[in-house]
Scaffold this active site. Structure first.
Site, PDB file in Angstrom:
ATOM      1  N   HIS A 217       0.823  -1.200   0.000  1.00 55.55           N
ATOM      2  CA  HIS A 217       0.000   0.000   0.000  1.00 55.55           C
ATOM      3  C   HIS A 217       0.862   1.257   0.000  1.00 55.55           C
ATOM      4  CE1 HIS A 217      -2.682  -3.071   1.750  1.00 55.55           C
ATOM      5  NE2 HIS A 217      -3.591  -2.446   1.043  1.00 55.55           N
ATOM      6  N   HIS A 394      -4.771   8.587   3.639  1.00 53.69           N
ATOM      7  CA  HIS A 394      -5.680   9.179   4.617  1.00 53.69           C
ATOM      8  C   HIS A 394      -6.374  10.428   4.070  1.00 53.69           C
ATOM      9  CE1 HIS A 394      -7.475   9.867   8.498  1.00 53.69           C
ATOM     10  NE2 HIS A 394      -7.004  11.094   8.525  1.00 53.69           N
ATOM     11  N   GLY A 395      -5.627  11.266   3.360  1.00 54.73           N
ATOM     12  CA  GLY A 395      -6.241  12.459   2.796  1.00 54.73           C
ATOM     13  C   GLY A 395      -7.308  12.133   1.780  1.00 54.73           C
ATOM     14  N   ILE A 396      -7.023  11.167   0.908  1.00 58.94           N
ATOM     15  CA  ILE A 396      -7.996  10.750  -0.107  1.00 58.94           C
ATOM     16  C   ILE A 396      -9.246  10.186   0.565  1.00 58.94           C
ATOM     17  CG2 ILE A 396      -8.437   9.082  -1.949  1.00 58.94           C
ATOM     18  CD1 ILE A 396      -5.516   9.322  -2.719  1.00 58.94           C
ATOM     19  N   GLY A 397      -9.052   9.309   1.550  1.00 55.29           N
ATOM     20  CA  GLY A 397     -10.190   8.700   2.222  1.00 55.29           C
ATOM     21  C   GLY A 397     -11.034   9.724   2.963  1.00 55.29           C
ATOM     22  N   GLY A 479     -12.040  -0.890  17.708  1.00 55.04           N
ATOM     23  CA  GLY A 479     -10.681  -0.756  17.207  1.00 55.04           C
ATOM     24  C   GLY A 479      -9.624  -1.266  18.154  1.00 55.04           C
ATOM     25  N   ARG A 536      -1.399   0.187  10.175  1.00 52.31           N
ATOM     26  CA  ARG A 536      -0.355  -0.117   9.206  1.00 52.31           C
ATOM     27  C   ARG A 536       0.988   0.460   9.613  1.00 52.31           C
ATOM     28  NH1 ARG A 536      -3.866   0.822   3.626  1.00 52.31           N
ATOM     29  NH2 ARG A 536      -5.263  -0.913   3.983  1.00 52.31           N
ATOM     30  N   ASP A 549       0.224  11.510  14.217  1.00 54.21           N
ATOM     31  CA  ASP A 549      -0.691  10.578  13.581  1.00 54.21           C
ATOM     32  C   ASP A 549      -1.683  11.342  12.715  1.00 54.21           C
ATOM     33  OD1 ASP A 549      -2.028   7.852  13.390  1.00 54.21           O
ATOM     34  OD2 ASP A 549      -3.663   9.123  14.114  1.00 54.21           O
ATOM     35  N   GLY A 551      -4.600  10.499  11.510  1.00 57.72           N
ATOM     36  CA  GLY A 551      -5.980  10.381  11.962  1.00 57.72           C
ATOM     37  C   GLY A 551      -6.278  11.306  13.128  1.00 57.72           C
TER      38      GLY A 551
END
Length: 577
Positions: A217, A394-397, A479, A536, A549, A551
């Site tokens: 990834h 992360h930005g795309i998601g 999580g 990941r 991080d 997120g």
């Protein structure tokens, strides 16, 4: 770099549409991915695989006779949503049960598990086998934490052949687990990969160097060494994998030499000649090897070696015929062409909320508009932060999720929804379009907040604080992250706790939210001092130190965005205490 695209945010959807059109002899599109366009004479267990896009032939290219029955296909390098997995699996089920199989990544586990729970509640018999073949991603005493890379193919092929041979669900699950236990992989890269629209690779390898132990990834490698010769790379692969040989594995192995996208087949063949020789020198007998692009990572220049140790049953299943768009072996029995009927999920009727709750819903809509603007501005930087020790998506998601959530919320508001229904609609759309771990987390938080606010009255400050506390608890429950693990939880917990304390003191919602947003930002910034222990980035340990991080940073950004909306709003968002 990736050169051919339209809107980068639409790349995965357009790719899937084109793939399904080009591969109609094998697959047909359904909401969430693809299923077979053919069927055997008798019903079989259905194997449903999946993961993020960007890895072709994984995952859609492996749907066909003797292999998978369906593939849930997520956004680029992001897990498919629970809705996507549910749609594909429900369509693929022929009445004999479903085996879900995919690589061991946090977002995939969250979404596939949610889909499995929903399917079981609806009466489907569903099992899961997670692939854990990458020897570099966790030590041997924690094999269950390893990620799945090119060894996916070995597990999928065995499970698909077992289903075609008439095994029941118990049997398909058993051999898939057995294949996973006997599969090991080891990857390297010479360059990073570049997502559509990105200005730079997700990571860079210095000239003349090779990253060792990378994922699929865009995660950077565990170590960087000088580029070896082809023979030296073969020796590195073989020695590393043989140290991990399963107990009692025997002497028959299937080598899978996989190109990650930017290494030519001719180069792979040069490496394979040495791989085969080295295996023979160690007394191993090679059975039906595969050399080529089996699980890619866009344009990454790299490769991996997988070894599957065989026994009689596994060898029979590995040698069985298969016919999929990107993988063919032998001659499969005649298949019947079918057009599987699919039904889009029916839109639930929107119940009207009270006038007070509708006013709160309108404020939610304003906040979501502001959140869209904030994420659009920050998306590239969020992707850069994520690429340091993660996969860079992360930005795309977040962009896909917040846009979809905002649009669904606005539609609900236009239909007269109250705050609770508006947030629930936002949650469902956010999860569906974002996928990945963050998509599941944001969906869980929004649903809990929506449940607390409801549709019948103007929510109180206590309702908001309780909703945020419920959101915190939900995220930590599914999580399993704790404060200090370097995840979004590091910002969520202080935010919820500070908000609750402020409301209990008698602060207005805006005052309490302001203090909570400051606590979230402070905590998010401090994650730079932590080493990742989940997700990941966990595989890279101390490499994540010095970078916050992503997120946690995006969560803090959006809490500050909502703070500005509350401050500027002339509406009273809450009633009473």
């Amino acid at each position: 770099m990736t050169r051919l695209f339209n809107d980068p945010a639409a790349f995965a959807d357009e790719m899937i549409e084109g793939f399904a059109a080009a591969s109609a002899a094998w697959v047909q599109p359904v909401p969430g991915g693809v299923v077979r366009s053919t069927r055997a004479a008798e019903p079989t267990v259905a194997l449903v695989i999946g993961g993020g896009s960007g890895h072709y032939p994984a995952f859609g290219g492996l749907v066909g006779a003797g292999l998978a029955h369906g593939a849930a296909m997520g956004n680029l390098f992001a897990s498919p949503s629970a809705q996507q997995v549910h749609s594909v699996a429900k369509t693929a089920d022929q009445g004999r049960g479903v085996l879900l199989s995919y690589g061991n990544y946090a977002g995939d586990v969250l979404h596939f598990d949610q889909a499995q729970a929903r399917l079981i509640a609806e009466g489907h018999d569903v099992r899961t086998v997670v692939v854990t073949d990458d020897i570099w991603s966790a030590p041997s005493d924690r094999k269950e934490q390893r990620r799945g890379i090119a060894g996916d193919l070995a597990v999928f092929k065995i499970a698909g052949a077992a289903a075609a041979a008439g095994y029941d669900l118990d049997g398909v699950e058993r051999v898939a687990r057995h294949a996973n236990e006997r599969t090991r992989s080891f990857g390297v890269a010479f360059t990073g990969c570049t997502l559509p629209g990105a200005r730079a690779p997700l990571f860079e390898v210095p000239p003349g160097k090779m990253a060792v132990g990378l994922g699929i990834h865009g995660e950077p490698g565990i170590d960087v060494v000088d580029v070896p010769t082809a023979d030296e790379l073969a020796a590195l692969f073989v020695e590393g994998l043989l140290k991990e040989a399963p107990a009692g594995a025997g002497t028959r192995v299937v080598p899978l030499l996989n190109g990650l996208g930017g290494v030519k087949y001719e180069e792979l063949f040069v490496v394979y000649r040495a791989v085969r020789r080295l295996l023979a020198e160690r007394g191993l007998h090679v059975v039906e090897p595969e050399v080529g692009e089996l699980c890619t990572s866009f344009d990454m220049a790299g490769c991996s070696l997988t070894l599957l140790w065989l026994d009689d049953e596994l060898e029979r299943l590995w040698a069985a015929p298969a016919d999929a768009p990107a993988y063919r072996k032998g001659a499969v029995p005649q298949q019947e062409r079918v057009d599987v009927p699919t039904q889009a999920e029916a839109d639930a009727a929107i119940a009207s909320g009270s006038a007070e709750s509708q006013r709160t819903a309108a404020l939610v809509g304003i906040a979501l508009d502001a959140m869209v603007d904030a994420i659009d501005t920050a998306a590239d930087e969020l992707g850069r932060l994520d690429s340091i020790a993660g996969d860079g998506d992360h930005g795309i998601g977040m962009r896909r999720g917040v846009h979809a959530g905002r649009d669904a919320a606005q539609a609900a508001i236009a239909a007269g929804a109250g705050a609770g229904t508006t947030l629930t609609a936002c949650a469902d759309a956010w999860s569906d379009k974002a996928g990945g771990t963050s998509g599941a987390i944001w969906a869980a938080m929004l649903r809990e907040l929506g449940a607390s606010l409801g549709d019948d009255a103007a929510p109180t400050r206590t309702d908001v604080a309780q909703g945020c506390s419920r959101a915190r608890d939900a995220v930590m429950a599914f999580g399993k992250a704790q404060v200090g693990d370097k995840t979004m939880v590091d910002a969520i917990v202080p935010f919820a706790d500070t908000l609750t304390a402020g409301v209990a003191r008698g602060d207005t919602l805006t005052e309490a939210w302001s203090q909570a947003a400051l606590a979230a930002q402070t905590a998010a910034d401090r994650t730079a001092d932590l080493a990742a222990s989940l997700g990941r980035a966990r595989s890279h340990g101390d490499r994540s130190i010095g970078t916050p991080d992503p997120g946690a940073i995006s969560f803090a950004l959006l809490t500050r965005t909502v703070e500005a909306v509350l401050t500027e709003s002339q509406e009273q968002p809450c009633s009473g205490a």
